[in-house]
Scaffold this motif. Structure first.
Motif, short mmCIF file in Angstrom:
data_model
loop_
_atom_site.label_atom_id
_atom_site.label_comp_id
_atom_site.label_asym_id
_atom_site.label_seq_id
_atom_site.Cartn_x
_atom_site.Cartn_y
_atom_site.Cartn_z
N TYR A 12 0.81 -1.21 0.00
CA TYR A 12 0.00 0.00 0.00
C TYR A 12 0.85 1.27 0.00
CZ TYR A 12 -4.59 -2.12 0.07
OH TYR A 12 -5.74 -2.79 -0.29
N ASP A 13 2.03 1.20 0.56
CA ASP A 13 2.96 2.34 0.42
C ASP A 13 3.24 2.59 -1.06
OD1 ASP A 13 3.17 2.78 3.14
OD2 ASP A 13 5.14 1.82 3.35
N ARG A 14 3.45 1.54 -1.81
CA ARG A 14 3.82 1.68 -3.23
C ARG A 14 2.69 2.26 -4.07
NH1 ARG A 14 6.50 -4.35 -4.07
NH2 ARG A 14 8.56 -3.91 -3.15
N ILE A 15 1.45 1.94 -3.72
CA ILE A 15 0.33 2.35 -4.57
C ILE A 15 -0.51 3.45 -3.94
CG2 ILE A 15 0.21 0.10 -5.71
CD1 ILE A 15 -2.22 -0.54 -3.91
N ALA A 16 -0.03 4.09 -2.88
CA ALA A 16 -0.85 5.07 -2.16
C ALA A 16 -1.37 6.16 -3.08
CB ALA A 16 -0.05 5.67 -1.00
N ALA A 17 -0.51 6.74 -3.90
CA ALA A 17 -0.94 7.84 -4.77
C ALA A 17 -1.96 7.35 -5.80
CB ALA A 17 0.28 8.46 -5.46
N SER A 18 -1.71 6.21 -6.42
CA SER A 18 -2.64 5.67 -7.41
C SER A 18 -3.96 5.27 -6.76
CB SER A 18 -2.02 4.46 -8.12
OG SER A 18 -0.90 4.85 -8.88
N TYR A 19 -3.89 4.70 -5.57
CA TYR A 19 -5.10 4.31 -4.86
C TYR A 19 -5.98 5.53 -4.61
CZ TYR A 19 -8.04 1.74 -1.55
OH TYR A 19 -9.10 1.14 -0.91
N ALA A 20 -5.36 6.61 -4.15
CA ALA A 20 -6.12 7.84 -3.90
C ALA A 20 -6.76 8.36 -5.18
CB ALA A 20 -5.21 8.90 -3.29
N GLU A 21 -6.02 8.30 -6.27
CA GLU A 21 -6.54 8.77 -7.56
C GLU A 21 -7.78 7.98 -7.98
OE1 GLU A 21 -5.10 9.07 -12.24
OE2 GLU A 21 -3.62 8.74 -10.65
N HIS A 22 -7.78 6.68 -7.71
CA HIS A 22 -8.88 5.83 -8.16
C HIS A 22 -10.04 5.76 -7.17
CE1 HIS A 22 -5.81 4.36 -11.02
NE2 HIS A 22 -6.84 3.94 -11.73
N PHE A 23 -9.76 5.91 -5.86
CA PHE A 23 -10.80 5.62 -4.87
C PHE A 23 -11.20 6.79 -3.98
CE2 PHE A 23 -9.04 1.31 -5.62
CZ PHE A 23 -10.22 0.69 -6.02
N ALA A 24 -10.50 7.90 -4.02
CA ALA A 24 -10.83 9.00 -3.11
C ALA A 24 -12.25 9.52 -3.33
CB ALA A 24 -9.82 10.14 -3.25
N GLY A 25 -12.78 9.36 -4.54
CA GLY A 25 -14.13 9.83 -4.81
C GLY A 25 -15.16 8.73 -4.94
N GLU A 26 -14.84 7.52 -4.48
CA GLU A 26 -15.72 6.38 -4.73
C GLU A 26 -17.08 6.50 -4.06
OE1 GLU A 26 -14.49 2.61 -3.30
OE2 GLU A 26 -13.85 3.34 -1.34
N LEU A 27 -17.18 7.19 -2.93
CA LEU A 27 -18.47 7.29 -2.25
C LEU A 27 -19.50 8.04 -3.09
CD1 LEU A 27 -17.38 7.97 1.44
CD2 LEU A 27 -18.37 5.87 0.51
N ASP A 28 -19.06 8.85 -4.03
CA ASP A 28 -19.99 9.56 -4.91
C ASP A 28 -20.87 8.58 -5.68
OD1 ASP A 28 -18.81 11.90 -4.08
OD2 ASP A 28 -17.60 12.16 -5.90
N HIS A 29 -20.38 7.36 -5.88
CA HIS A 29 -21.08 6.38 -6.70
C HIS A 29 -21.69 5.24 -5.88
CE1 HIS A 29 -18.97 8.46 -9.91
NE2 HIS A 29 -17.85 8.22 -9.28
N LYS A 30 -21.71 5.37 -4.54
CA LYS A 30 -22.15 4.28 -3.69
C LYS A 30 -23.21 4.78 -2.69
CE LYS A 30 -17.81 1.71 -4.03
NZ LYS A 30 -16.79 0.94 -3.29
N PRO A 31 -24.47 4.85 -3.13
CA PRO A 31 -25.51 5.42 -2.27
C PRO A 31 -25.74 4.64 -0.97
CG PRO A 31 -26.45 4.44 -4.25
CD PRO A 31 -24.99 4.50 -4.47
N LEU A 32 -25.63 3.32 -1.00
CA LEU A 32 -25.85 2.57 0.24
C LEU A 32 -24.75 2.84 1.24
CD1 LEU A 32 -27.50 0.59 1.88
CD2 LEU A 32 -26.26 -1.28 0.77
N ASP A 33 -23.53 2.89 0.78
CA ASP A 33 -22.41 3.20 1.67
C ASP A 33 -22.61 4.57 2.33
OD1 ASP A 33 -21.63 1.31 -0.46
OD2 ASP A 33 -19.72 1.25 0.59
N ARG A 34 -23.03 5.54 1.54
CA ARG A 34 -23.26 6.88 2.09
C ARG A 34 -24.38 6.84 3.13
NH1 ARG A 34 -23.29 8.32 -3.41
NH2 ARG A 34 -25.49 8.97 -3.26
#
Length: 212
Positions: A12-34
């Motif tokens: 996760y250290d290696r992919i931290a920046a890419s992970y943030a790019e792909h998932f930081a906005g994921e809640l926008d698309h997940k109404p049940l999670d919200r």
């Protein structure tokens, strides 16, 4: 910590920046999670701290923070903690794990762990739930999200970066049993099909528990 946790931290250290790019906005698309996070924000003891354990880039903690909840984000990866701090400079993030939360007994009014129990070493789910129960105050809430199943999926590459990550799919019965064994009261369980436009193909499970 060693073995599987070393691989987890390094990956996760290696992919931290890419992970943030792909998932930081994921809640926008997940109404049940919200909706479930709204529930946690409303039902956790008033004025208490809610910990986001396995916080990644801090988007779940951010969601709660923006709704007036005092939050702290915790992640085992120093790279993820650094990324979360960069994206949310006014919020608190630190290193820790589900097996060692690093707080005194009865500290938090809530814990949310979205897709972090799936990285626990085999057989350690009961210990993790005991640690969560220890850290929760009376009437505190625990909200879990996980991939449903009974297999282990392995990834050795993400976004072109070499990793070594195991994803432990979990049955609802197993997660509920670990919570009950830790003295928590299971208030709600549910499962949903994946949002195929933004998620992988696994069924998603949610569990809400409280500490008597």
């Amino acid at each position: 910590m060693s073995g599987e946790y070393d691989d987890l931290k390094t990956s996760y250290d290696r992919i931290a920046a890419s992970y943030a790019e792909h998932f930081a906005g994921e809640l926008d698309h997940k109404p049940l999670d919200r909706a479930l996070l709204h529930l946690l924000a409303e039902e956790a003891p008033h004025g208490s701290i809610v910990a986001d354990v396995g916080c990644g880039p801090g988007h779940v903690a951010r969601f709660l923070h923006d709704r007036g909840v005092q939050t702290v984000g915790i992640d085992i990866s120093p790279g993820m903690v650094e990324t979360a701090r960069r994206l949310n400079p006014e919020m608190t993030f630190r290193e820790g794990s589900l097996l060692d939360l690093g707080v005194e007994d009865a500290t938090w009014g809530g814990i949310v762990a979205f897709y972090s129990i799936i990285h626990l070493p085999a057989g350690s789910l009961p210990d993790a739930m005991q640690e969560c129960a220890r850290a929760l105050r009376a009437n505190g809430l625990l909200l879990l999200a996980f991939h449903v199943g009974d297999e282990v999926l392995h990834r050795d590459e993400m976004w072109g970066v070499p990793v070594s990550l195991d994803f432990h799919l979990l049955t609802m019965e197993r997660v509920a049993g670990a919570c009950a064994g830790a003295g928590l009261t299971v208030e709600m369980t549910l499962e949903r099909r994946p949002y195929t436009a933004v998620e992988g193909p696994t069924t998603r499970g949610y569990l809400l528990a409280s500490k008597p």
